[in-house]
Design a protein around this motif. Structure first.
Motif, PDB file in Angstrom:
ATOM      1  N   VAL A 134       0.436  -8.505  -3.862  1.00 33.45           N
ATOM      2  CA  VAL A 134       0.536  -9.936  -3.546  1.00 33.45           C
ATOM      3  C   VAL A 134      -0.372 -10.302  -2.367  1.00 33.45           C
ATOM      4  CG1 VAL A 134       2.559  -9.766  -2.001  1.00 33.45           C
ATOM      5  CG2 VAL A 134       2.153 -11.868  -3.307  1.00 33.45           C
ATOM      6  N   GLY A 135      -0.649  -9.325  -1.491  1.00 33.75           N
ATOM      7  CA  GLY A 135      -1.552  -9.585  -0.372  1.00 33.75           C
ATOM      8  C   GLY A 135      -2.934  -9.992  -0.860  1.00 33.75           C
ATOM      9  N   GLU A 145      -7.778  -3.299  -9.064  1.00 36.14           N
ATOM     10  CA  GLU A 145      -6.453  -2.684  -8.951  1.00 36.14           C
ATOM     11  C   GLU A 145      -6.408  -1.373  -9.733  1.00 36.14           C
ATOM     12  OE1 GLU A 145      -3.342  -3.005  -7.389  1.00 36.14           O
ATOM     13  OE2 GLU A 145      -2.952  -1.213  -8.592  1.00 36.14           O
ATOM     14  N   SER A 151       3.638  -3.642  -5.463  1.00 38.58           N
ATOM     15  CA  SER A 151       5.065  -3.358  -5.258  1.00 38.58           C
ATOM     16  C   SER A 151       5.967  -4.440  -5.837  1.00 38.58           C
ATOM     17  CB  SER A 151       5.357  -3.242  -3.757  1.00 38.58           C
ATOM     18  OG  SER A 151       4.544  -2.267  -3.178  1.00 38.58           O
ATOM     19  N   ARG A 155      13.970  -8.699  -4.366  1.00 38.96           N
ATOM     20  CA  ARG A 155      13.627  -9.256  -3.057  1.00 38.96           C
ATOM     21  C   ARG A 155      14.503 -10.418  -2.624  1.00 38.96           C
ATOM     22  NH1 ARG A 155      10.261  -6.905  -6.045  1.00 38.96           N
ATOM     23  NH2 ARG A 155       9.453  -5.122  -4.936  1.00 38.96           N
ATOM     24  N   MET A 156      14.860 -10.349  -1.324  1.00 37.91           N
ATOM     25  CA  MET A 156      15.524 -11.476  -0.687  1.00 37.91           C
ATOM     26  C   MET A 156      14.471 -12.204   0.142  1.00 37.91           C
ATOM     27  SD  MET A 156      18.918  -9.456   0.515  1.00 37.91           S
ATOM     28  CE  MET A 156      18.079  -7.907   0.758  1.00 37.91           C
ATOM     29  N   TYR A 188       9.308 -16.957   6.239  1.00 41.49           N
ATOM     30  CA  TYR A 188       8.386 -16.964   5.090  1.00 41.49           C
ATOM     31  C   TYR A 188       7.471 -18.200   5.087  1.00 41.49           C
ATOM     32  CZ  TYR A 188      10.842 -12.930   3.283  1.00 41.49           C
ATOM     33  OH  TYR A 188      11.363 -11.679   3.150  1.00 41.49           O
ATOM     34  N   VAL A 232     -10.728   2.291  -6.303  1.00 49.05           N
ATOM     35  CA  VAL A 232     -11.885   2.423  -5.409  1.00 49.05           C
ATOM     36  C   VAL A 232     -11.733   3.757  -4.688  1.00 49.05           C
ATOM     37  CG1 VAL A 232     -13.108   1.424  -3.449  1.00 49.05           C
ATOM     38  CG2 VAL A 232     -12.088  -0.066  -5.195  1.00 49.05           C
ATOM     39  N   GLN A 237      -6.471  -3.165   0.773  1.00 47.63           N
ATOM     40  CA  GLN A 237      -5.023  -2.980   0.936  1.00 47.63           C
ATOM     41  C   GLN A 237      -4.821  -1.531   1.363  1.00 47.63           C
ATOM     42  OE1 GLN A 237      -3.057  -5.323  -2.569  1.00 47.63           O
ATOM     43  NE2 GLN A 237      -2.429  -5.893  -0.524  1.00 47.63           N
ATOM     44  N   SER A 292       0.388   1.648   0.686  1.00 47.12           N
ATOM     45  CA  SER A 292       1.347   0.893  -0.112  1.00 47.12           C
ATOM     46  C   SER A 292       2.701   1.595  -0.065  1.00 47.12           C
ATOM     47  CB  SER A 292       0.858   0.821  -1.566  1.00 47.12           C
ATOM     48  OG  SER A 292       1.897   0.355  -2.401  1.00 47.12           O
ATOM     49  N   GLN A 328       0.798  -4.092   4.630  1.00 49.88           N
ATOM     50  CA  GLN A 328       1.968  -3.967   5.503  1.00 49.88           C
ATOM     51  C   GLN A 328       1.616  -3.113   6.725  1.00 49.88           C
ATOM     52  OE1 GLN A 328       5.428  -4.989   4.707  1.00 49.88           O
ATOM     53  NE2 GLN A 328       4.227  -6.391   3.482  1.00 49.88           N
ATOM     54  N   THR A 387       8.225  -7.137   4.034  1.00 51.07           N
ATOM     55  CA  THR A 387       8.471  -8.487   3.513  1.00 51.07           C
ATOM     56  C   THR A 387       7.227  -8.950   2.758  1.00 51.07           C
ATOM     57  OG1 THR A 387       7.591  -9.502   5.524  1.00 51.07           O
ATOM     58  CG2 THR A 387       9.982  -9.180   5.430  1.00 51.07           C
ATOM     59  N   VAL A 388       7.440  -9.808   1.781  1.00 50.51           N
ATOM     60  CA  VAL A 388       6.329 -10.474   1.097  1.00 50.51           C
ATOM     61  C   VAL A 388       5.553 -11.281   2.135  1.00 50.51           C
ATOM     62  CG1 VAL A 388       5.795 -12.257  -0.601  1.00 50.51           C
ATOM     63  CG2 VAL A 388       7.596 -10.574  -1.086  1.00 50.51           C
ATOM     64  N   SER A 427       2.666  -9.521   4.016  1.00 54.71           N
ATOM     65  CA  SER A 427       1.434  -9.338   3.234  1.00 54.71           C
ATOM     66  C   SER A 427       0.676 -10.659   3.122  1.00 54.71           C
ATOM     67  CB  SER A 427       1.768  -8.840   1.824  1.00 54.71           C
ATOM     68  OG  SER A 427       2.519  -7.668   1.888  1.00 54.71           O
TER      69      SER A 427
HETATM   70  C1  LIG Z   1      12.380  -1.738  -3.318  1.00 53.54           C
HETATM   71  C2  LIG Z   1      11.735  -2.864  -2.594  1.00 53.54           C
HETATM   72  C3  LIG Z   1      12.509  -3.861  -2.023  1.00 53.54           C
HETATM   73  C4  LIG Z   1      11.912  -4.906  -1.319  1.00 53.54           C
HETATM   74  N1  LIG Z   1      12.684  -5.909  -0.790  1.00 53.54           N
HETATM   75  C5  LIG Z   1      12.079  -6.969  -0.209  1.00 53.54           C
HETATM   76  C6  LIG Z   1      12.839  -8.094   0.221  1.00 53.54           C
HETATM   77  O1  LIG Z   1      14.065  -8.133   0.065  1.00 53.54           O
HETATM   78  N2  LIG Z   1      12.167  -9.140   0.777  1.00 53.54           N
HETATM   79  C7  LIG Z   1      10.820  -9.136   0.928  1.00 53.54           C
HETATM   80  O2  LIG Z   1      10.261 -10.119   1.410  1.00 53.54           O
HETATM   81  N3  LIG Z   1      10.076  -8.071   0.544  1.00 53.54           N
HETATM   82  C8  LIG Z   1      10.675  -7.008   0.000  1.00 53.54           C
HETATM   83  N4  LIG Z   1       9.928  -5.946  -0.415  1.00 53.54           N
HETATM   84  C9  LIG Z   1       8.552  -5.839   0.086  1.00 53.54           C
HETATM   85  C10 LIG Z   1       7.505  -6.554  -0.718  1.00 53.54           C
HETATM   86  O3  LIG Z   1       7.705  -6.369  -2.090  1.00 53.54           O
HETATM   87  C11 LIG Z   1       6.175  -5.962  -0.259  1.00 53.54           C
HETATM   88  O4  LIG Z   1       6.067  -6.143   1.136  1.00 53.54           O
HETATM   89  C12 LIG Z   1       4.959  -6.566  -0.892  1.00 53.54           C
HETATM   90  O5  LIG Z   1       5.112  -6.681  -2.278  1.00 53.54           O
HETATM   91  C13 LIG Z   1       3.748  -5.709  -0.527  1.00 53.54           C
HETATM   92  O6  LIG Z   1       2.599  -6.284  -1.077  1.00 53.54           O
HETATM   93  P1  LIG Z   1       1.142  -5.790  -0.696  1.00 53.54           P
HETATM   94  O7  LIG Z   1       0.226  -6.623  -1.503  1.00 53.54           O
HETATM   95  O8  LIG Z   1       0.954  -5.785   0.762  1.00 53.54           O
HETATM   96  O9  LIG Z   1       1.077  -4.274  -1.107  1.00 53.54           O
HETATM   97  P2  LIG Z   1       1.358  -3.571  -2.506  1.00 53.54           P
HETATM   98  O10 LIG Z   1       2.224  -4.420  -3.339  1.00 53.54           O
HETATM   99  O11 LIG Z   1       1.826  -2.214  -2.185  1.00 53.54           O
HETATM  100  O12 LIG Z   1      -0.062  -3.537  -3.206  1.00 53.54           O
HETATM  101  C14 LIG Z   1      -1.060  -2.633  -2.914  1.00 53.54           C
HETATM  102  C15 LIG Z   1      -1.845  -2.412  -4.188  1.00 53.54           C
HETATM  103  O13 LIG Z   1      -3.072  -1.810  -3.881  1.00 53.54           O
HETATM  104  C16 LIG Z   1      -3.381  -0.897  -4.923  1.00 53.54           C
HETATM  105  N5  LIG Z   1      -4.346   0.058  -4.367  1.00 53.54           N
HETATM  106  C17 LIG Z   1      -4.193   0.811  -3.254  1.00 53.54           C
HETATM  107  N6  LIG Z   1      -5.301   1.558  -3.050  1.00 53.54           N
HETATM  108  C18 LIG Z   1      -6.168   1.248  -4.047  1.00 53.54           C
HETATM  109  C19 LIG Z   1      -7.478   1.686  -4.375  1.00 53.54           C
HETATM  110  N7  LIG Z   1      -8.105   2.592  -3.620  1.00 53.54           N
HETATM  111  N8  LIG Z   1      -8.092   1.153  -5.454  1.00 53.54           N
HETATM  112  C20 LIG Z   1      -7.462   0.208  -6.212  1.00 53.54           C
HETATM  113  N9  LIG Z   1      -6.202  -0.227  -5.948  1.00 53.54           N
HETATM  114  C21 LIG Z   1      -5.583   0.290  -4.882  1.00 53.54           C
HETATM  115  C22 LIG Z   1      -2.028  -0.281  -5.268  1.00 53.54           C
HETATM  116  O14 LIG Z   1      -2.030   0.279  -6.561  1.00 53.54           O
HETATM  117  C23 LIG Z   1      -1.112  -1.501  -5.151  1.00 53.54           C
HETATM  118  O15 LIG Z   1      -0.966  -2.153  -6.392  1.00 53.54           O
HETATM  119  C24 LIG Z   1      10.502  -4.926  -1.156  1.00 53.54           C
HETATM  120  C25 LIG Z   1       9.722  -3.942  -1.765  1.00 53.54           C
HETATM  121  C26 LIG Z   1      10.324  -2.933  -2.495  1.00 53.54           C
HETATM  122  C27 LIG Z   1       9.464  -1.916  -3.152  1.00 53.54           C
END
Ligand SMILES: Cc1cc2nc3c(=O)[nH]c(=O)nc-3n(C[C@H](O)[C@H](O)[C@H](O)COP(=O)(O)OP(=O)(O)OC[C@H]3O[C@@H](n4cnc5c(N)ncnc54)[C@H](O)[C@@H]3O)c2cc1C
Length: 521
Positions: free
Chosen positions: A13-14, A37, A45, A62-63, A69, A231, A270, A273, A467, A478-479, A482
């Motif tokens: 989502v970032g 990706e 995530s 997710r909450m 937010y 990558v 990113q 993860s 994160q 948290t979402v 990101s």
């Molecule tokens: C079990 C669980 C419960 C949660 N509960 C909550 C909640 O209650 N409230 C809330 O706000 N948030 C919650 N979260 C957190 C939230 O979902 C995450 O903070 C957010 O989705 C992270 O997004 P991101 O884009 O930063 O990273 P990610 O979603 O981790 O994305 C990173 C992406 O980069 C890709 N990547 C990495 N390296 C490479 C590479 N070299 N080449 C290509 N692709 C690559 C990975 O495959 C991945 O898809 C929860 C998460 C989980 C897993």
């Protein structure tokens, strides 16, 4: 017309948010933006997949809140709903929450299967003083301390601790700095933690309700969404304190590819993860125990950070799976027996209760029954719920095995034991366990500098979105973190003057402080 091209490594989502901010606020045409990706789907995530036949699976539920937010809602106020195109995702989510107000009536359940009275936080005077001291300490004073360095053992037996840690997934050995940030950032949640009344949920799981609308909007703007593309290394020019990315080496659908990054183009990474190396089990098998050796996510950051202190220290976060692992599970049901029994037991209709935590369970297990359907493609007559356990390395109370070694069927037996439900309650159920070795890696004790800034000093065309970046005051896992990282990185690289929505200072409001004091007494 802007000719800048942007490459985003990772499709969480970032990155999706960064692409949207570049288009909306930076006037970069969508067709100049490419997201790379490694996995077959965007969303990272924030996943949700499956069907009624194979079984549904979510790594997380997710909450969200509407009192925090700030950047997330700033974004989703611009993204049309897929259900009602006359509404934005923000509007549809708020309307849904008006109709499904959270008010838990069974937040904690004890070993006697009794709902624990949670109006009191269970603090002693010593607990209150220690908590106050921790909240008043500066981040420098807290340093790399763990929560256990500031709070005595009795604190970890309070009702507050059980509710707070199972809402936010902390462990006693995690960072005192981050724990303090949470207490301040979610000061309003402190005042209503026993009912979870501040929690906002999306209509469906967050893949269907957040990722799909955002991805649909980006695709309509012409953004290139490339799957199965890892990558593997980054070419760069690094001299006289200036760092410029010049090319990306990828493995795309099993074949090597090279992307040349021209002058003026931008690259976002990113770095790290929380769901890296996660794995799924089944009704008959536990999830395989993967490690860093099975992931590509960390390597890129590790290689870049070698000899470059301003790019942070990934080893602080990814070196101890025993301290960052837990397990979740998603259950697909074809009979209403479990939902009916839970509604009767808790007094909450699905979607109004939130987490039910078995506070004395060895695994520290919780379940959530969301409003149904929880998936956009979920047929009538099928129900889905999610659960998780913070201590999967412990032997269960009813199953003489560590959760990490249990199949989905065994996890359901353990859950049934805590609830004292009959064996038939899970007839035809499909429970898919999910092991996440790095799920709380962001909470590991850290010092300033262990996380890079979104735009590190001297970086000409390269930013971090994840994160694992340093943003003052805000909280990880948290979402929002990101999305805030994405907005910060994009605005800084493109010199956008529009203000980033600030972190709301609830903890500084006198009204909230009085409410917190009342609650803590
Ligand atoms: C079990 C669980 C419960 C949660 N509960 C909550 C909640 O209650 N409230 C809330 O706000 N948030 C919650 N979260 C957190 C939230 O979902 C995450 O903070 C957010 O989705 C992270 O997004 P991101 O884009 O930063 O990273 P990610 O979603 O981790 O994305 C990173 C992406 O980069 C890709 N990547 C990495 N390296 C490479 C590479 N070299 N080449 C290509 N692709 C690559 C990975 O495959 C991945 O898809 C929860 C998460 C989980 C897993």
């Amino acid at each position: 017309m802007q000719t800048t091209k942007a490459w985003l490594i990772g499709g969480g989502v970032g990155s999706l948010a960064a692409a949207a901010f570049m288009i909306r606020d930076g006037a970069i045409p969508g067709e100049n933006i490419t997201i790379l990706e490694a996995l077959p789907l965007m969303g990272g995530s924030l996943d949700g997949a499956g069907d009624a036949v194979k079984g549904y699976s979510l790594r997380g539920g997710r909450m969200l809140t509407s009192d925090n937010y700030e950047c997330t809602w700033d974004l989703f106020k611009s993204i049309p709903s897929l259900i009602r195109p006359d509404r934005t995702v923000f509007e549809e989510t708020m309307e849904f929450n008006e109709q499904h107000k959270a008010h838990s009536l069974a937040r904690l359940v004890d070993r006697r299967r009794a709902k624990v009275p949670v109006e009191s936080m269970g603090f002693s005077m010593e607990d209150r003083l220690q908590l106050l001291k921790l909240c008043q300490a500066s981040e420098e004073e807290l340093g790399t301390d763990r929560i256990t360095d500031w709070l005595a053992p009795a604190f970890f037996e309070t009702e507050f601790w059980y509710m707070w840690v199972t809402t936010f997934a902390f462990q006693p050995w995690h960072s005192a700095v981050e724990f303090k940030r949470y207490l301040l950032r979610f000061a309003l949640e402190f005042t209503r933690i026993e009912t979870l009344a501040g929690v906002k949920r999306t209509i469906y799981n967050q893949y269907d309700s957040l990722v799909r609308p955002l991805q649909t909007w980006l695709a309509a703007q012409g953004v290139h969404l490339i799957h199965d593309c890892t990558v593997t290394s980054i070419d760069n020019a690094d001299k006289d304190g200036e760092f410029t990315v010049t090319g990306l080496h990828c493995e795309h659908a099993g074949k090597p590819e090279f992307i040349a990054v021209s002058d003026g183009d931008l690259v976002f990474l990113q770095n790290g993860s929380m769901t890296d190396a996660s794995s799924l089990g089944s009704m008959t098998a536990p999830p395989p125990k993967l490690t860093k050796a099975n992931s590509t996510g960390w390597t890129l950051w590790e290689n870049l950070a070698k000899g470059r202190p301003k790019f942070g220290r990934p080893e602080v976060f990814n070196s101890c799976i025993a301290q960052s692992c837990w397990e979740s599970f998603t259950v697909t049901l074809k009979t209403p027996a479990f939902f009916n029994a839970m509604t009767e037991f808790t007094g909450n209709e699905p979607g109004t209760g939130g987490l039910v935590t078995f506070k004395d369970s060895n695994w520290l297990m919780s379940v959530v029954l969301a409003a149904q359907p929880h998936f956009a493609n979920q047929p009538v007559g099928v129900q889905v719920f999610w659960g998780y356990a913070l201590l999967p390395d412990r032997i269960g109370n009813f199953i003489p095995k560590a959760m990490a070694d249990c199949s989905g069927a065994e996890i359901l037996d353990e859950l049934r034991g805590h609830l004292r439900f009959d064996a038939g309650i899970f007839a035809e159920a499909n429970c898919i366990p999910c092991r996440m070795p790095y799920i709380t890696s962001m909470f590991m004790p850290r010092a300033r500098g262990d996380r890079p800034l979104p735009l590190p000093p001297g970086s000409k065309n390269f930013a971090f979105i994840s994160q694992f970046v340093e943003i003052p005051e805000d909280v990880v896992f948290t979402v929002e973190y990101s999305v805030r990282a994405a907005q910060t990185a994009v605005y800084q690289l493109l010199n956008i003057e529009r203000a980033i929505p600030p972190v709301t200072p609830h903890a500084r409001s006198i009204k909230t402080q009085l409410q917190v004091l009342k609650k803590a007494m």
